[in-house]
Write a protein that holds these residues in place. Structure first.
Motif, PDB file in Angstrom:
ATOM      1  N   ASP A   1       0.840  -1.199   0.000  1.00  0.00           N
ATOM      2  CA  ASP A   1       0.000   0.000   0.000  1.00  0.00           C
ATOM      3  C   ASP A   1       0.873   1.247   0.000  1.00  0.00           C
ATOM      4  N   LEU A   2       1.063   1.918   1.125  1.00  0.00           N
ATOM      5  CA  LEU A   2       1.861   3.145   1.163  1.00  0.00           C
ATOM      6  C   LEU A   2       3.177   2.964   1.920  1.00  0.00           C
ATOM      7  N   ALA A   3       3.557   1.721   2.186  1.00  0.00           N
ATOM      8  CA  ALA A   3       4.850   1.418   2.796  1.00  0.00           C
ATOM      9  C   ALA A   3       5.718   0.731   1.751  1.00  0.00           C
ATOM     10  N   ILE A   4       6.882   1.296   1.505  1.00  0.00           N
ATOM     11  CA  ILE A   4       7.801   0.776   0.496  1.00  0.00           C
ATOM     12  C   ILE A   4       9.077   0.357   1.219  1.00  0.00           C
ATOM     13  N   THR A   5       9.468  -0.914   1.060  1.00  0.00           N
ATOM     14  CA  THR A   5      10.669  -1.420   1.703  1.00  0.00           C
ATOM     15  C   THR A   5      11.736  -1.655   0.647  1.00  0.00           C
ATOM     16  N   LEU A   6      12.888  -1.050   0.858  1.00  0.00           N
ATOM     17  CA  LEU A   6      14.011  -1.172  -0.075  1.00  0.00           C
ATOM     18  C   LEU A   6      15.046  -2.129   0.522  1.00  0.00           C
ATOM     19  N   HIS A   7      15.491  -3.100  -0.276  1.00  0.00           N
ATOM     20  CA  HIS A   7      16.512  -4.065   0.140  1.00  0.00           C
ATOM     21  C   HIS A   7      17.658  -3.984  -0.854  1.00  0.00           C
ATOM     22  N   THR A   8      18.891  -3.930  -0.360  1.00  0.00           N
ATOM     23  CA  THR A   8      20.043  -3.937  -1.244  1.00  0.00           C
ATOM     24  C   THR A   8      21.289  -4.375  -0.478  1.00  0.00           C
ATOM     25  N   ALA A   9      22.436  -4.399  -1.169  1.00  0.00           N
ATOM     26  CA  ALA A   9      23.657  -4.968  -0.605  1.00  0.00           C
ATOM     27  C   ALA A   9      24.357  -4.047   0.400  1.00  0.00           C
TER      28      ALA A   9
END
Length: 162
Positions: free
Chosen positions: A43-51
């Motif tokens: 919805d309005l929560a965006i989770t960013l995953h990276t190294a």
């Protein structure tokens, strides 16, 4: 009596489209190859995953560019702390604020009363603020004044009635 509503809303479909575009760009960009970067959208929560944290800034920039291109204001975006995730990875949560909080509504009402033209009244109605005046020109002055103020949230003006 003329009136309009001050609201703070986001088009959910535009947010979804911006996230989809960012995912496609990350999959194709050379500097993200092998970093196992991903974007989760709820919805309005965006989770960013990276190294790493350096890749996190690049990933956040890609998402912000796509949101701006789709017409979503970055004023309502709140960033969480960059967290250490499993496997030495980094994670950050971006939330998009919707609605006018009670503190912000009081601030907007106070701004209208102090800086607005005479004869303008405002009152809180749920998630919006109704602004009334006898003249259309004074309402247009209030809209211009609120656009010039930096209130920290994106504002839209709806339901203009003459």
């Amino acid at each position: 009596m003329a009136s309009f509503d001050v609201v703070s809303e986001v088009d959910h479909q535009e947010v979804k489209n911006a996230i989809d575009q960012a995912r496609r760009e990350i999959a194709n960009r050379y500097d993200f190859k092998g970093t196992d970067s991903s974007i989760d959208h709820d919805d309005l929560a965006i989770t960013l995953h990276t190294a790493s944290e350096e890749r996190m800034t690049a990933l956040r920039t890609v998402v912000e560019e796509k949101l701006v291109k789709r017409g979503v204001s970055l004023r309502g975006v709140e960033y969480g702390d960059v967290q250490e995730a499993s496997g030495g990875r980094a994670r950050q949560v971006m939330t998009i604020a919707v609605g006018i909080s009670s503190d912000k509504s009081r601030e907007i009402n106070r701004t209208i009363k102090e800086k607005g033209p005479k004869g303008v009244t405002s009152q809180l109605q749920g998630d919006s603020i109704r602004v009334n005046s006898k003249k259309r020109d004074t309402l247009q002055e209030v809209i211009a004044m609120l656009k010039a103020e930096d209130l920290g949230i994106p504002l839209q003006f709806q339901n203009f009635r003459d």
